[in-house]
Enzyme design. Structure first.
Site, PDB file in Angstrom:
ATOM      1  N   ASN A 193     -18.373  36.314 -37.595  1.00  0.00           N
ATOM      2  CA  ASN A 193     -17.410  35.921 -38.622  1.00  0.00           C
ATOM      3  C   ASN A 193     -17.680  36.468 -40.031  1.00  0.00           C
ATOM      4  OD1 ASN A 193     -19.652  34.421 -39.162  1.00  0.00           O
ATOM      5  ND2 ASN A 193     -18.718  32.415 -38.836  1.00  0.00           N
ATOM      6  N   GLU A 210     -31.746  28.131 -50.134  1.00  0.00           N
ATOM      7  CA  GLU A 210     -31.531  29.478 -49.588  1.00  0.00           C
ATOM      8  C   GLU A 210     -31.937  30.537 -50.619  1.00  0.00           C
ATOM      9  OE1 GLU A 210     -27.488  29.524 -48.033  1.00  0.00           O
ATOM     10  OE2 GLU A 210     -28.052  28.223 -46.362  1.00  0.00           O
ATOM     11  N   LYS A 228     -22.638  39.357 -43.349  1.00  0.00           N
ATOM     12  CA  LYS A 228     -23.393  39.519 -42.107  1.00  0.00           C
ATOM     13  C   LYS A 228     -23.248  40.956 -41.581  1.00  0.00           C
ATOM     14  CE  LYS A 228     -22.877  34.650 -40.667  1.00  0.00           C
ATOM     15  NZ  LYS A 228     -22.260  33.734 -39.667  1.00  0.00           N
ATOM     16  N   HIS A 235     -21.804  34.584 -44.433  1.00  0.00           N
ATOM     17  CA  HIS A 235     -22.404  33.252 -44.569  1.00  0.00           C
ATOM     18  C   HIS A 235     -22.267  32.833 -46.030  1.00  0.00           C
ATOM     19  CE1 HIS A 235     -25.383  30.054 -44.743  1.00  0.00           C
ATOM     20  NE2 HIS A 235     -25.800  30.627 -45.852  1.00  0.00           N
ATOM     21  N   PHE A 278     -26.815  28.071 -29.552  1.00  0.00           N
ATOM     22  CA  PHE A 278     -26.506  29.430 -30.017  1.00  0.00           C
ATOM     23  C   PHE A 278     -27.556  29.972 -30.992  1.00  0.00           C
ATOM     24  CE2 PHE A 278     -24.270  26.314 -32.650  1.00  0.00           C
ATOM     25  CZ  PHE A 278     -24.673  26.664 -33.928  1.00  0.00           C
ATOM     26  N   ARG A 281     -12.241  35.495 -43.128  1.00  0.00           N
ATOM     27  CA  ARG A 281     -12.639  35.455 -41.708  1.00  0.00           C
ATOM     28  C   ARG A 281     -11.431  35.638 -40.804  1.00  0.00           C
ATOM     29  NH1 ARG A 281     -17.015  30.463 -42.176  1.00  0.00           N
ATOM     30  NH2 ARG A 281     -18.913  31.737 -42.191  1.00  0.00           N
ATOM     31  N   TYR A 317     -31.617  29.848 -40.757  1.00  0.00           N
ATOM     32  CA  TYR A 317     -30.758  29.049 -39.876  1.00  0.00           C
ATOM     33  C   TYR A 317     -31.514  27.883 -39.231  1.00  0.00           C
ATOM     34  CZ  TYR A 317     -26.518  31.913 -40.195  1.00  0.00           C
ATOM     35  OH  TYR A 317     -25.369  32.529 -40.633  1.00  0.00           O
ATOM     36  N   THR A 338     -15.170  28.281 -39.978  1.00  0.00           N
ATOM     37  CA  THR A 338     -16.279  28.982 -39.324  1.00  0.00           C
ATOM     38  C   THR A 338     -15.815  29.911 -38.215  1.00  0.00           C
ATOM     39  OG1 THR A 338     -17.775  27.159 -39.833  1.00  0.00           O
ATOM     40  CG2 THR A 338     -18.421  28.616 -38.030  1.00  0.00           C
TER      41      THR A 338
END
Ligand code: CDP
Ligand code: MG
Length: 217
Positions: free
Chosen positions: A108, A122, A4, A111, A53, A98, A45, A87
């Site tokens: 974090n 995905e 990320k 993914h 969120f 993480r 997502y 997570t």
């Protein structure tokens, strides 16, 4: 798997994430650094679209470049998710990626697909809409990335984490925090636009404001 924005802009941290996965024998079939269009982040997502969120998560994924990969190997999903840890950063084992390099809560660093079926979907999404391509160069690209960035020992994680946690604990909503985060996130960000780093810092600041507001409800 996606590194990320909070991982990708920190080159040494992303090199460690990559190295940890490759050391487990995973093979890199596709490797791409890219900015994520909002529509792609929303589809990626989509399972979370009713969650409070969701908009923030899309802001986060689109704030600055990410590294997207297809990794292959025996028990790849389990290996990757175990290496990442839980997570939320504060729940992740302190020896996991993480736990060591995440910033706070859902900021974090990475993914990873959670099941073969999700991985299939995905991969289809990121190849059709993100230009991700299986390529015989991918493994070499990842190895070069590691070689290039593993040497620096710049790791601002604890300073960034402290800035975020202190702001939440002291109800500090000041936008000065954005400047501090921009500086810390930009210390090891070769090739990343300064404006993207600031956008990421703003998204992390939005997270701080949300945490303060939830705490005081
Ligand atoms: O990423 P992972 O599969 O471990 O977790 P998830 O439950 O699928 O959530 C996806 C992402 O949403 C997380 O990695 C966090 O970045 C974010 N998230 C959040 O910010 N706040 C939550 N309460 C839950 C998830
Ligand atoms: Mg998930």
């Amino acid at each position: 798997m996606i590194i990320k924005p909070d991982g990708t802009v920190r080159r040494h941290v992303s090199a460690i994430v990559l190295k940890t996965l490759l050391d487990q024998g995973l093979r890199v079939k596709a490797f791409k650094e890219m900015s994520v269009p909002r529509s792609l982040a929303e589809k990626h997502y989509a399972v979370h679209k009713e969650r409070p969120f969701f908009q923030w998560l899309v802001d986060f994924l689109t704030s600055a470049p990410v590294i997207v990969m297809i990794l292959e190997g025996e028990d790849a999903i389990e290996k990757i998710r175990n290496a990442l840890g839980k997570t939320f950063v504060q729940d992740a084992d302190p020896t996991s990626l993480r736990g060591k390099y995440g910033i706070w809560k859902g900021v974090n660093i990475a993914h990873a697909s959670d099941a073969p079926e999700t991985a299939k979907n995905e991969i289809a999404l990121w190849t059709s809409e993100g230009g991700l391509e299986v390529s015989s160069d991918a493994q070499a690209l990842a190895s070069q990335y590691i070689e290039h960035y593993i040497k620096s020992d710049i790791d601002m994680t604890m300073k960034i984490r402290k800035t975020v946690v202190d702001a939440i604990e002291s109800n500090n909503t000041s936008e000065g925090t954005i400047d501090i985060l921009t500086e810390l996130l930009g210390k090891d960000s070769n090739g990343i636009n300064q404006s993207d780093i600031r956008t990421l810092a703003k998204v992390i600041h939005d997270f701080i404001l949300e945490e303060i507001s939830n705490k005081n409800k």
